[in-house]
Design a protein around this motif. Sequence first.
Motif, PDB file in Angstrom:
ATOM      1  N   MET A   1       0.836  -1.182   0.000  1.00 32.42           N
ATOM      2  CA  MET A   1       0.000   0.000   0.000  1.00 32.42           C
ATOM      3  C   MET A   1       0.881   1.246   0.000  1.00 32.42           C
ATOM      4  N   GLN A   2       0.505   2.189  -0.825  1.00 34.66           N
ATOM      5  CA  GLN A   2       1.262   3.431  -0.958  1.00 34.66           C
ATOM      6  C   GLN A   2       1.056   4.301   0.283  1.00 34.66           C
ATOM      7  N   ASN A   3       2.141   4.932   0.752  1.00 32.11           N
ATOM      8  CA  ASN A   3       2.061   5.829   1.901  1.00 32.11           C
ATOM      9  C   ASN A   3       1.400   7.128   1.452  1.00 32.11           C
ATOM     10  N   LYS A   4       0.195   7.378   1.927  1.00 34.83           N
ATOM     11  CA  LYS A   4      -0.545   8.562   1.520  1.00 34.83           C
ATOM     12  C   LYS A   4      -0.230   9.733   2.428  1.00 34.83           C
ATOM     13  N   LYS A   5      -0.252  10.918   1.843  1.00 33.76           N
ATOM     14  CA  LYS A   5      -0.056  12.123   2.622  1.00 33.76           C
ATOM     15  C   LYS A   5      -1.081  13.147   2.161  1.00 33.76           C
ATOM     16  N   GLY A   6      -1.751  13.742   3.121  1.00 37.48           N
ATOM     17  CA  GLY A   6      -2.715  14.781   2.787  1.00 37.48           C
ATOM     18  C   GLY A   6      -2.018  16.090   2.475  1.00 37.48           C
ATOM     19  N   LEU A   7      -2.788  17.030   2.036  1.00 35.18           N
ATOM     20  CA  LEU A   7      -2.302  18.359   1.689  1.00 35.18           C
ATOM     21  C   LEU A   7      -2.650  19.324   2.819  1.00 35.18           C
ATOM     22  N   TRP A   8      -1.695  20.168   3.196  1.00 29.25           N
ATOM     23  CA  TRP A   8      -1.891  21.155   4.262  1.00 29.25           C
ATOM     24  C   TRP A   8      -1.996  22.526   3.614  1.00 29.25           C
ATOM     25  N   VAL A   9      -3.187  23.128   3.706  1.00 27.76           N
ATOM     26  CA  VAL A   9      -3.465  24.420   3.086  1.00 27.76           C
ATOM     27  C   VAL A   9      -3.840  25.435   4.165  1.00 27.76           C
ATOM     28  N   VAL A  10      -3.226  26.614   4.093  1.00 26.41           N
ATOM     29  CA  VAL A  10      -3.501  27.694   5.041  1.00 26.41           C
ATOM     30  C   VAL A  10      -4.106  28.870   4.274  1.00 26.41           C
ATOM     31  N   ILE A  11      -5.116  29.479   4.858  1.00 27.22           N
ATOM     32  CA  ILE A  11      -5.678  30.705   4.294  1.00 27.22           C
ATOM     33  C   ILE A  11      -5.357  31.841   5.256  1.00 27.22           C
ATOM     34  N   GLU A  12      -4.672  32.842   4.724  1.00 25.66           N
ATOM     35  CA  GLU A  12      -4.243  34.005   5.507  1.00 25.66           C
ATOM     36  C   GLU A  12      -4.827  35.278   4.919  1.00 25.66           C
ATOM     37  N   GLY A  13      -4.803  36.332   5.692  1.00 26.63           N
ATOM     38  CA  GLY A  13      -5.249  37.646   5.252  1.00 26.63           C
ATOM     39  C   GLY A  13      -5.633  38.477   6.458  1.00 26.63           C
ATOM     40  N   MET A  23     -12.713  29.749   3.348  1.00 27.76           N
ATOM     41  CA  MET A  23     -12.663  28.461   4.047  1.00 27.76           C
ATOM     42  C   MET A  23     -13.916  27.642   3.717  1.00 27.76           C
ATOM     43  N   GLN A  24     -15.070  28.272   3.799  1.00 25.24           N
ATOM     44  CA  GLN A  24     -16.325  27.563   3.544  1.00 25.24           C
ATOM     45  C   GLN A  24     -16.406  27.090   2.097  1.00 25.24           C
ATOM     46  N   THR A  25     -15.933  27.897   1.170  1.00 22.80           N
ATOM     47  CA  THR A  25     -15.942  27.512  -0.247  1.00 22.80           C
ATOM     48  C   THR A  25     -15.072  26.279  -0.484  1.00 22.80           C
ATOM     49  N   ARG A  41      -8.879  26.315  13.010  1.00 20.74           N
ATOM     50  CA  ARG A  41      -8.510  27.727  13.085  1.00 20.74           C
ATOM     51  C   ARG A  41      -7.400  27.883  14.101  1.00 20.74           C
ATOM     52  N   GLU A  42      -6.648  28.973  13.921  1.00 18.03           N
ATOM     53  CA  GLU A  42      -5.609  29.299  14.898  1.00 18.03           C
ATOM     54  C   GLU A  42      -5.915  30.637  15.536  1.00 18.03           C
ATOM     55  N   PRO A  43      -5.751  30.737  16.837  1.00 23.00           N
ATOM     56  CA  PRO A  43      -5.576  29.591  17.723  1.00 23.00           C
ATOM     57  C   PRO A  43      -6.899  28.837  17.855  1.00 23.00           C
ATOM     58  N   GLY A  44      -6.802  27.570  18.120  1.00 26.01           N
ATOM     59  CA  GLY A  44      -7.988  26.734  18.274  1.00 26.01           C
ATOM     60  C   GLY A  44      -7.739  25.339  17.758  1.00 26.01           C
ATOM     61  N   GLY A  45      -8.822  24.638  17.482  1.00 28.02           N
ATOM     62  CA  GLY A  45      -8.737  23.315  16.899  1.00 28.02           C
ATOM     63  C   GLY A  45      -8.538  22.166  17.870  1.00 28.02           C
ATOM     64  N   THR A  46      -8.162  22.473  19.092  1.00 24.70           N
ATOM     65  CA  THR A  46      -8.035  21.476  20.160  1.00 24.70           C
ATOM     66  C   THR A  46      -8.646  22.106  21.410  1.00 24.70           C
ATOM     67  N   VAL A  94      -5.807  19.107   5.231  1.00 19.86           N
ATOM     68  CA  VAL A  94      -6.027  19.984   6.378  1.00 19.86           C
ATOM     69  C   VAL A  94      -6.112  21.417   5.868  1.00 19.86           C
ATOM     70  N   LEU A  95      -7.198  22.080   6.219  1.00 15.09           N
ATOM     71  CA  LEU A  95      -7.424  23.475   5.862  1.00 15.09           C
ATOM     72  C   LEU A  95      -7.352  24.289   7.144  1.00 15.09           C
ATOM     73  N   LEU A  96      -6.494  25.309   7.149  1.00 15.75           N
ATOM     74  CA  LEU A  96      -6.240  26.057   8.373  1.00 15.75           C
ATOM     75  C   LEU A  96      -6.491  27.544   8.169  1.00 15.75           C
ATOM     76  N   ASP A  97      -7.330  28.092   9.029  1.00 12.43           N
ATOM     77  CA  ASP A  97      -7.619  29.528   9.046  1.00 12.43           C
ATOM     78  C   ASP A  97      -6.567  30.196   9.921  1.00 12.43           C
ATOM     79  N   ARG A  98      -5.588  30.821   9.275  1.00 12.60           N
ATOM     80  CA  ARG A  98      -4.445  31.507   9.870  1.00 12.60           C
ATOM     81  C   ARG A  98      -3.343  30.525  10.272  1.00 12.60           C
TER      82      ARG A  98
END
Length: 161
Positions: A1-13, A23-25, A41-46, A94-98
Motif C-alpha cells: 500500500m502506498q504511503n498517503k499524505k494529505g495536503l496542508w493548506v492555510v488561508i491568511e489575510g 474556508m467555507q468555499t 482555526r488558529e488559535p484553536g482546533g483542540t 487539512v485546511l487552516l484559518d491563519r
Amino acid sequence: MQNKKGLWVVIEGIDGAGKTTAMQTVLDTFTSYHLPIKAYREPGGTSLGECIRTLLKTDGLGILPFAEVLLFYAARYQLLMQEILPSLRSGTTVLLDRHELSTFAYQAGGRGVDKSNIESLSQLCLQGQKPDLTIFLSVHPRRAYERMHARVKLDHIEQQD
C-alpha cells in the motif's frame, strides 16, 4: 500500500479579507467531491487551543506581547501534534484559518516582538513542518474595515490598531 499524505493548506489575510468565506468555499468543494478534509482555526482546533483563543480574546488581561506569542505557539504546537500531522498521515487534507504569517504580521509587526524570537519559537515548536500551500487573501484595508464594522461586535483583538 502506498504511503498517503494529505495536503496542508492555510488561508491568511487581514481581518475582513474574506477568510471565513474562502474556508467555507474550499470545504464545500471538497465535500461535494467526497474528498477527506478537516478544517481548523488558529488559535484553536483542540481543547487547549480553544481555551487559549478565549484567553487571548479576553479584554483587560494585559497580556504582554511576548507572552501573547508564547500562547499562540502553545496552541499551534498542540494543534500540529494532536490534529494536523495525524490527519496528513491518514491522507486527509487539512485546511487552516491563519498560521504563522499572522504571527509575524500581528505580533512582530503590530506588537513589536523581535522577529528572531518568533523564528526561534517556530523552529522549536513546528520542527520544520510547513504548510504545502498558503493562500493570502488581499483586500484594500478600507474594504476590510467596512466588513469588520458591519459585524455585530468586534472582539478584543479586532479592536486593536
